[in-house]
Design a protein around this motif. Structure first.
Motif, PDB file in Angstrom:
ATOM      1  N   GLY A 177    -129.054-104.821  59.778  1.00 32.04           N
ATOM      2  CA  GLY A 177    -128.239-104.744  58.578  1.00 32.04           C
ATOM      3  C   GLY A 177    -128.329-105.959  57.675  1.00 32.04           C
ATOM      4  N   CYS A 178    -128.768-107.106  58.203  1.00 35.49           N
ATOM      5  CA  CYS A 178    -128.776-108.318  57.381  1.00 35.49           C
ATOM      6  C   CYS A 178    -130.190-108.835  57.108  1.00 35.49           C
ATOM      7  CB  CYS A 178    -127.916-109.413  58.014  1.00 35.49           C
ATOM      8  SG  CYS A 178    -128.577-110.129  59.533  1.00 35.49           S
ATOM      9  N   THR A 179    -131.205-108.062  57.471  1.00 37.22           N
ATOM     10  CA  THR A 179    -132.591-108.469  57.228  1.00 37.22           C
ATOM     11  C   THR A 179    -133.372-107.291  56.660  1.00 37.22           C
ATOM     12  OG1 THR A 179    -133.318-107.872  59.471  1.00 37.22           O
ATOM     13  CG2 THR A 179    -132.547-110.141  59.123  1.00 37.22           C
ATOM     14  N   ASP A 180    -134.577-107.586  56.187  1.00 43.38           N
ATOM     15  CA  ASP A 180    -135.423-106.544  55.602  1.00 43.38           C
ATOM     16  C   ASP A 180    -136.583-106.149  56.497  1.00 43.38           C
ATOM     17  OD1 ASP A 180    -133.962-106.461  53.145  1.00 43.38           O
ATOM     18  OD2 ASP A 180    -134.996-108.282  52.493  1.00 43.38           O
ATOM     19  N   ARG A 181    -136.944-107.000  57.472  1.00 39.21           N
ATOM     20  CA  ARG A 181    -138.177-106.769  58.196  1.00 39.21           C
ATOM     21  C   ARG A 181    -138.086-106.985  59.698  1.00 39.21           C
ATOM     22  NH1 ARG A 181    -141.232-110.278  59.946  1.00 39.21           N
ATOM     23  NH2 ARG A 181    -140.517-111.961  58.601  1.00 39.21           N
ATOM     24  N   LEU A 182    -137.132-107.781  60.185  1.00 41.38           N
ATOM     25  CA  LEU A 182    -137.080-108.146  61.592  1.00 41.38           C
ATOM     26  C   LEU A 182    -136.998-106.928  62.499  1.00 41.38           C
ATOM     27  CD1 LEU A 182    -134.734-111.258  61.945  1.00 41.38           C
ATOM     28  CD2 LEU A 182    -137.228-111.188  61.974  1.00 41.38           C
ATOM     29  N   VAL A 183    -137.696-107.023  63.628  1.00 44.69           N
ATOM     30  CA  VAL A 183    -137.688-105.971  64.646  1.00 44.69           C
ATOM     31  C   VAL A 183    -136.765-106.413  65.784  1.00 44.69           C
ATOM     32  CG1 VAL A 183    -139.070-104.690  66.317  1.00 44.69           C
ATOM     33  CG2 VAL A 183    -140.047-105.308  64.089  1.00 44.69           C
ATOM     34  N   PRO A 184    -135.658-105.726  66.021  1.00 48.78           N
ATOM     35  CA  PRO A 184    -134.861-106.059  67.201  1.00 48.78           C
ATOM     36  C   PRO A 184    -135.635-105.753  68.475  1.00 48.78           C
ATOM     37  CG  PRO A 184    -133.597-104.714  65.661  1.00 48.78           C
ATOM     38  CD  PRO A 184    -135.033-104.663  65.213  1.00 48.78           C
ATOM     39  N   LEU A 185    -135.576-106.667  69.419  1.00 49.18           N
ATOM     40  CA  LEU A 185    -136.143-106.471  70.760  1.00 49.18           C
ATOM     41  C   LEU A 185    -134.942-106.413  71.696  1.00 49.18           C
ATOM     42  CD1 LEU A 185    -138.378-106.365  72.877  1.00 49.18           C
ATOM     43  CD2 LEU A 185    -138.564-108.862  72.717  1.00 49.18           C
ATOM     44  N   VAL A 186    -134.544-105.203  72.059  1.00 54.14           N
ATOM     45  CA  VAL A 186    -133.254-104.977  72.707  1.00 54.14           C
ATOM     46  C   VAL A 186    -133.419-104.894  74.214  1.00 54.14           C
ATOM     47  CG1 VAL A 186    -131.167-103.569  72.742  1.00 54.14           C
ATOM     48  CG2 VAL A 186    -132.568-103.679  70.661  1.00 54.14           C
ATOM     49  N   ARG A 244    -131.645-114.536  59.377  1.00 53.86           N
ATOM     50  CA  ARG A 244    -132.245-114.843  58.081  1.00 53.86           C
ATOM     51  C   ARG A 244    -133.218-116.009  58.179  1.00 53.86           C
ATOM     52  NH1 ARG A 244    -126.402-113.724  55.210  1.00 53.86           N
ATOM     53  NH2 ARG A 244    -126.676-111.454  55.031  1.00 53.86           N
ATOM     54  N   ALA A 245    -132.907-116.988  59.042  1.00 51.70           N
ATOM     55  CA  ALA A 245    -133.847-118.097  59.235  1.00 51.70           C
ATOM     56  C   ALA A 245    -135.131-117.593  59.872  1.00 51.70           C
ATOM     57  CB  ALA A 245    -133.212-119.181  60.102  1.00 51.70           C
ATOM     58  N   ALA A 246    -135.001-116.713  60.868  1.00 54.52           N
ATOM     59  CA  ALA A 246    -136.187-116.163  61.524  1.00 54.52           C
ATOM     60  C   ALA A 246    -137.039-115.377  60.539  1.00 54.52           C
ATOM     61  CB  ALA A 246    -135.767-115.272  62.693  1.00 54.52           C
ATOM     62  N   GLU A 247    -136.397-114.545  59.731  1.00 53.75           N
ATOM     63  CA  GLU A 247    -137.152-113.759  58.766  1.00 53.75           C
ATOM     64  C   GLU A 247    -137.827-114.642  57.729  1.00 53.75           C
ATOM     65  OE1 GLU A 247    -136.575-109.479  57.336  1.00 53.75           O
ATOM     66  OE2 GLU A 247    -135.142-110.650  56.156  1.00 53.75           O
ATOM     67  N   ALA A 248    -137.131-115.674  57.273  1.00 55.74           N
ATOM     68  CA  ALA A 248    -137.711-116.569  56.270  1.00 55.74           C
ATOM     69  C   ALA A 248    -138.948-117.280  56.791  1.00 55.74           C
ATOM     70  CB  ALA A 248    -136.670-117.592  55.821  1.00 55.74           C
ATOM     71  N   HIS A 249    -139.017-117.490  58.106  1.00 56.65           N
ATOM     72  CA  HIS A 249    -140.161-118.184  58.705  1.00 56.65           C
ATOM     73  C   HIS A 249    -141.208-117.223  59.264  1.00 56.65           C
ATOM     74  CE1 HIS A 249    -137.497-121.652  58.346  1.00 56.65           C
ATOM     75  NE2 HIS A 249    -138.558-122.396  58.489  1.00 56.65           N
ATOM     76  N   GLY A 250    -141.076-115.939  58.946  1.00 56.11           N
ATOM     77  CA  GLY A 250    -142.125-114.996  59.300  1.00 56.11           C
ATOM     78  C   GLY A 250    -142.127-114.498  60.722  1.00 56.11           C
ATOM     79  N   VAL A 251    -141.025-114.674  61.449  1.00 50.42           N
ATOM     80  CA  VAL A 251    -140.961-114.229  62.840  1.00 50.42           C
ATOM     81  C   VAL A 251    -140.935-112.698  62.887  1.00 50.42           C
ATOM     82  CG1 VAL A 251    -139.484-114.243  64.893  1.00 50.42           C
ATOM     83  CG2 VAL A 251    -139.870-116.348  63.611  1.00 50.42           C
ATOM     84  N   THR A 252    -141.570-112.119  63.893  1.00 49.11           N
ATOM     85  CA  THR A 252    -141.633-110.664  64.019  1.00 49.11           C
ATOM     86  C   THR A 252    -140.277-110.047  64.292  1.00 49.11           C
ATOM     87  OG1 THR A 252    -143.907-110.743  64.822  1.00 49.11           O
ATOM     88  CG2 THR A 252    -142.658-108.759  65.334  1.00 49.11           C
ATOM     89  N   GLY A 253    -139.519-110.606  65.245  1.00 49.61           N
ATOM     90  CA  GLY A 253    -138.257-109.992  65.612  1.00 49.61           C
ATOM     91  C   GLY A 253    -137.381-110.920  66.414  1.00 49.61           C
ATOM     92  N   ALA A 302    -145.520-120.103  59.805  1.00 46.41           N
ATOM     93  CA  ALA A 302    -145.217-118.967  60.672  1.00 46.41           C
ATOM     94  C   ALA A 302    -145.422-117.657  59.931  1.00 46.41           C
ATOM     95  CB  ALA A 302    -143.779-119.072  61.184  1.00 46.41           C
ATOM     96  N   ALA A 303    -145.135-117.644  58.625  1.00 53.41           N
ATOM     97  CA  ALA A 303    -145.315-116.415  57.857  1.00 53.41           C
ATOM     98  C   ALA A 303    -146.768-115.982  57.859  1.00 53.41           C
ATOM     99  CB  ALA A 303    -144.821-116.618  56.421  1.00 53.41           C
ATOM    100  N   ALA A 304    -147.674-116.943  57.718  1.00 53.54           N
ATOM    101  CA  ALA A 304    -149.096-116.605  57.750  1.00 53.54           C
ATOM    102  C   ALA A 304    -149.476-116.053  59.108  1.00 53.54           C
ATOM    103  CB  ALA A 304    -149.928-117.849  57.424  1.00 53.54           C
ATOM    104  N   MET A 305    -148.930-116.650  60.184  1.00 52.80           N
ATOM    105  CA  MET A 305    -149.239-116.160  61.517  1.00 52.80           C
ATOM    106  C   MET A 305    -148.667-114.760  61.712  1.00 52.80           C
ATOM    107  SD  MET A 305    -149.194-118.059  65.131  1.00 52.80           S
ATOM    108  CE  MET A 305    -147.475-118.479  65.215  1.00 52.80           C
ATOM    109  N   PHE A 306    -147.500-114.478  61.136  1.00 54.63           N
ATOM    110  CA  PHE A 306    -146.940-113.131  61.256  1.00 54.63           C
ATOM    111  C   PHE A 306    -147.861-112.108  60.598  1.00 54.63           C
ATOM    112  CE2 PHE A 306    -144.759-109.719  59.021  1.00 54.63           C
ATOM    113  CZ  PHE A 306    -144.301-108.994  60.101  1.00 54.63           C
ATOM    114  N   ASP A 307    -148.380-112.431  59.406  1.00 49.90           N
ATOM    115  CA  ASP A 307    -149.262-111.486  58.738  1.00 49.90           C
ATOM    116  C   ASP A 307    -150.475-111.167  59.589  1.00 49.90           C
ATOM    117  OD1 ASP A 307    -147.576-111.348  56.570  1.00 49.90           O
ATOM    118  OD2 ASP A 307    -148.608-112.921  55.446  1.00 49.90           O
TER     119      ASP A 307
END
Length: 350
Positions: free
Chosen positions: A60-69, A30-39, A336-341
């Motif tokens: 399951g706990c985020t709306d946008r993050l991309v898992p890098l597995v 959630r911290a990563a997503e809030a700061h605009g990180v891709t995954g 970071a959110a601006a950089m993600f966009d």
């Protein structure tokens, strides 16, 4: 200046003494997503939780993050990995990226009876990626005859939509790794050497090839003095850690040997690049240490050398992301959110 970096962070499940790994994973996700990180990168080794289950929890706990597995060919055949990618993508309607690794500690390779040398493991990796991609993109049954995998009439579910296909990251810095990355990878990823060496060696070898990614830690504060005080306190060397570093000069993967040489030959390079995590045996990646402005300037130099993907190795709390966000703001994006966009738009244009 607005570098088009994509930023990934690294998933963690729990710190020593923390009883609830899912809570820790949710916190960083959630911290990563809030700061605009891709995954988020989900590690593979014999001690960490299974990265595919970690990826499912992140989704399951985020709306946008991309898992890098992280996927290790000896651990699961390509058909299984293609099924996992297809399942997670279909369930959540989001992309799942693949970080293909071929190395491991010598002990882990021995535990599973892995006898192939590095070059052979990269040849196997190329076949692995080929099979996974075909299973996720082709309508009909797949036939494949290689040196490591053979399939006849292999069927999966319906192909994934193009925008949901995984991007393949390939880790490594050896000649075999670079050759394989040029053949099958969307992103070649490494723990970089100081930026001038990185530009002359790794980046030059991949010029005109896949996107280039670097995995580093950012340890930045408003002033350099504050940052170095935290760095020296957090990563303290011991006699045992120095012996471990010296031994790594002739052991392990190509990038591990390179960093071991750097760590034994010096402590700080270019006033920002620091080998302290490696020297203290508390990490295997370089740290960029200094004021927000100093670290941002050094990250910008990697960008000018060709890096376009940044994987953060030490951002594990909301405070860590706040400091990283201050570095990104110095890069010209404001957040970071601006950089993600911007980075998402850059990827969509490719």
């Amino acid at each position: 200046m607005t570098p088009d970096f994509e930023v990934y962070a690294t998933a963690r499940t729990a710190r020593p003494g923390e009883p609830h790994g899912l809570a820790a994973l949710r916190e960083i996700s959630r911290a990563a997503e809030a700061h605009g990180v891709t995954g988020l990168l989900a590690f593979y080794n014999h001690r960490n939780p299974d990265p595919w289950l970690v990826a499912s929890a992140v989704l399951g706990c985020t709306d946008r993050l991309v898992p890098l597995v992280a996927a290790q060919p000896y651990a699961a055949p390509p058909f299984t990995v293609a099924q996992l990618i297809h399942t997670l993508t279909t369930l959540y309607g989001r992309r799942v990226d693949l970080n293909l690794i071929t190395g491991a500690t010598g002990a882990e390779l021995r535990q599973v009876g892995e006898t192939a040398d590095g070059e052979e493991r990269y040849r196997r990796a190329a076949e692995y990626v080929t099979v996974v991609r075909r299973l996720l993109t082709e309508e009909g049954p797949v036939a494949f005859a290689g040196d490591h995998y053979r399939y006849e009439g292999l069927r999966m579910n319906t192909p994934l939509a193009p925008e949901l296909l995984p991007r393949v990251f390939l880790a490594g810095s050896s000649p075999a790794a670079l050759a394989t990355a040029r053949t099958v990878a969307d992103v070649a990823i490494t723990h970089p050497e100081p930026v001038d060496r990185f530009a002359e060696d790794y980046a030059r070898a991949l010029a005109g090839g896949p996107r280039i990614g670097i995995r580093v830690g950012l340890l930045a504060r408003p002033t350099a003095a504050e940052a170095w005080a935290v760095a020296r306190e957090t990563y303290r060397e011991t006699r045992a850690s120095r012996l471990t570093t010296a031994a790594r000069r002739t052991q392990g993967s190509d990038w591990s040997r390179r960093l071991a040489v750097l760590a034994t030959e010096g402590d700080v390079y270019d006033d920002v690049y620091w080998t302290g995590a490696y020297r203290s045996d508390k990490g295997t990646l370089p740290l960029l240490v200094g004021s927000y402005r100093e670290v941002a300037d050094y990250v910008a130099r990697y960008h000018r050398a060709g890096a376009r993907v940044l994987v953060l190795g030490n951002a594990g709390t909301a405070e860590d992301f706040r400091h990283a966000g201050a570095v990104f703001a110095e890069l010209g994006g404001g957040s970071a959110a601006a950089m993600f966009d911007r980075s998402r738009a850059a990827v969509e244009r490719r």
